[in-house]
Design a protein around this motif. Structure first.
Motif: not given
Length: 640
Positions: A43-48, A172-180, A227-236
């Protein structure tokens, strides 16, 4: 679901609590069933990826106790994280941010026993998986941002709120924020200002997003790929985000009658340490995940090496594991992963002691913050974190190399396991900064008043009085030899660093330490390695008493082999510092080969003991062992 039966040896021994902790009855079975419900997908693509990980997280959360309960049980927390990491490292990272850091902040730092009704509702939603939790602390534009958090939370007394602002792009904070499209809660670390005065860094509960996207005032970037840990990470970034005063996770602090902050902890450094106390739970559990990934990687590499036939030269037609070099590498990896499991067990014990401490856990803290706040939160647990993730990554990397291109294929799992460990070197408290601060603290505190005396070692059968271990053993196969060597090495490094510091007392703090940080890091690493070496001896006495052959012989052999391998890896520094002379290291290689010969017949037993169930591993790397060498997988059944 049909569950694989308990390995016959574990029901009569303490191996199960050593490797998996001693959680409540039925706990591991429930975790197993939850993880097996959603098989591993790349499940590479964020939408999946994001819906898939969301489903897996909800399934796991509903199998776990509420956070208020889980976070008081070090064994259960560590087992949940370890099994999640083996099933999918991305899921484990989600569990860390959601439960350990986000829910953990609400549990620990909400004022009073249960906090405000809003906090209780948020915690219940997180427990059910009806909301996803994030943890926003790291600021992207400045190195080591934690002690100098720039995000502001300004009190608005007229409206009974705090207003959170990101002052500039660097904050800006760097954190995991998924698209769901779902409710997203976050714990945000910000510097409090009230009544014209600053009050230190505190966590705040923030409604970050809902089904329609970011809430007013919340802005985030496109996903940042790691790439090491594929998650949806963003600057918030936060711009005028208003939160009720009840969302201020103020712990014992308050506002005085004049509206200024009042904190009984007395200093901004003490408040930052307390705000980051959730790190203890992470560091107490993460070594178990690291050890689990090392064990499972080694099992997969061994299965592959027994199945894969080589066509090279005179060995054509022989399995890879018939090669002595492959045996040394993978039996050594098995030994190292066992030693990591011993260290992980000790980390869980230390965490439980902190959790059970009267008046709440405080841990052993340094007098002041150093380069980072982590050793000031808990020196020992931060040491276990730094040591475990680096050692486990080394083990997994060796397994990858020994599997050739198969070790790089994502579906074979080793690449993801290594990526998780690599990502956690800076994540969860930067390991290098932890080692620097460990060394700095050790060099500036009083020297120990007594030499190291190893714990009694419970081995196979009683020893005659003439065989009692010497105070300073010289036999490298003696269980106390390696801890004693490391204790001496640590003392020599500390003396050297103290001497270097003595000549620089006239300089300011930066100039005094700047050229010495590498030496401090070397000392910190030696200290952490010494703790882990002592834990192998401790595990023999604490967990393995009463276990008979062949399992006890095999586990003792793994512990000794891990020590010999560590001595060979450190030979250069041990000789350079004068901790050992060449003659002391001369027998190490031959003894390691003899141990490999003794361990080879026990491989089916050890693989079965160390492996996780196939239905959560889902690896294509030798997942079914050859019929001639049945190892299978086991589920450690819960016995009351």
């Amino acid at each position: 679901m049909t569950l694989t039966p308990l390995h016959p040896c574990t029901a009569r021994s303490g191996v199960r609590p050593l490797l998996h902790g001693d959680g409540p009855p039925g706990f591991l079975r429930a975790v197993h069933e939850a993880l097996a419900r959603h098989p591993y997908r790349i499940a590479v693509r964020p939408e999946e990826r994001d819906p898939y990980l969301g489903d897996r997280l909800r399934s796991l959360l509903r199998a776990l106790p509420p956070a208020r309960t889980l976070l008081t049980d070090a064994d259960a927390l560590a087992a949940a994280l370890a099994w999640a990491a083996v099933a999918d490292p991305r899921l484990a990272m989600n569990l860390v941010t959601h439960t350990v850091l986000c829910s953990g902040s609400l549990v620990q730092l909400a004022p009073g026993a249960t906090g405000t009704p809003e906090v209780r509702e948020a915690l219940d939603a997180l427990d059910r998986g009806d909301a996803r939790g994030s943890y926003l602390i790291t600021e992207t534009g400045r190195a080591n941002s934690h002690p100098g958090v720039m995000t502001r939370a300004v009190h608005d007394p007229e409206h009974g709120q705090f207003v959170l602002d990101t002052p500039d792009p660097a904050a800006a904070k760097f954190a995991g924020v998924p698209d769901a499209p779902e409710r997203r809660l976050a714990v945000v670390l910000a510097r409090v200002e009230a009544g014209g005065r600053e009050g230190g860094v505190f966590p705040f509960l923030v409604e970050l997003a809902d089904a329609d996207g970011p809430r007013p005032g919340v802005a985030w970037s496109a996903p940042v790929e790691v790439g090491a840990l594929p998650l949806t990470l963003r600057n918030v970034s936060l711009h005028g985000v208003r939160v009720p005063v009840g969302h201020w996770l103020r712990d014992t602090a308050s506002l005085d009658t004049d509206g200024t902050p009042a904190d009984p902890l007395g200093s901004p450094d003490a408040r930052l340490r307390r705000s980051l106390d959730v790190g203890r739970e992470l560091w107490g559990a993460l070594p178990s995940a690291a050890a689990a990934l090392a064990r499972q990687s080694t099992v997969l590499a061994l299965r592959h090496s027994r199945r894969m036939v080589t066509l090279a030269g005179p060995a054509s037609g022989e399995p890879l594991l018939s090669h002595r070099s492959q045996q040394r590498a993978l039996l050594g990896a098995l030994a190292d992963s066992y030693a990591l499991g011993c260290a992980a067990a000790r980390a869980r014990e230390l965490l439980q002691e902190l959790l059970d401490a009267p008046g709440g856990p405080t841990g052993r803290v340094a007098d002041a913050l150093g380069l980072a706040p982590w050793t000031a939160v808990s020196r020992d647990l931060s040491a276990y974190k730094a040591y475990s993730v680096r050692e486990a990554e080394r083990v997994v990397a060796e397994c990858q190399r020994r599997c050739g291109h198969h070790g790089l294929v994502d579906t074979n799992r080793l690449a993801g396991y290594r990526g998780f460990l690599h990502a956690f070197d800076p994540a969860g408290g930067d390991s290098q900064l932890i080692l620097y601060d460990l060394g700095r603290a050790l060099a500036t505190e009083p020297e120990p008043s007594a030499p190291y005396e190893p714990e009694p070692y419970e081995s196979q059968g009683p020893k005659a009085a003439s065989e009692a271990p010497a105070p300073h053993p010289t036999d490298p196969t003696d269980p106390s030899w390696w801890p004693t060597v490391l204790r001496a090495h640590e003392a020599a490094l500390a003396d050297g660093l103290r001497g270097a510091l003595d000549g620089r007392r006239h300089l300011d703090a930066f100039e005094r330490w700047n050229p010495l940080l590498d030496l401090a890091g070397e000392l910190g690493e030696a200290h952490a390695a010494r703790l882990a070496a002592e834990d192998v001896v401790r595990a023999g006495s604490r967990y393995l008493t009463g276990i008979g052959p062949p399992l006890r012989e095999a586990l003792d052999g793994l512990g000794t082999l891990a020590a010999l391998r560590a001595a060979r890896r450190r030979a250069g520094e041990l000789l350079t510092r004068g901790t050992l002379v060449p003659a002391a290291l001369a027998p190490v290689a031959a003894e390691a080969d003899r141990l490999c010969d003794r361990l080879l017949p026990h491989l089916p037993l050890l693989q079965g003991l160390f492996s996780f169930p196939d239905d959560i591993v889902c690896s294509g790397l030798g997942i079914r062992p050859p019929a001639a060498h049945p190892t299978g997988t086991f589920l450690p059944e819960d016995r009351s």
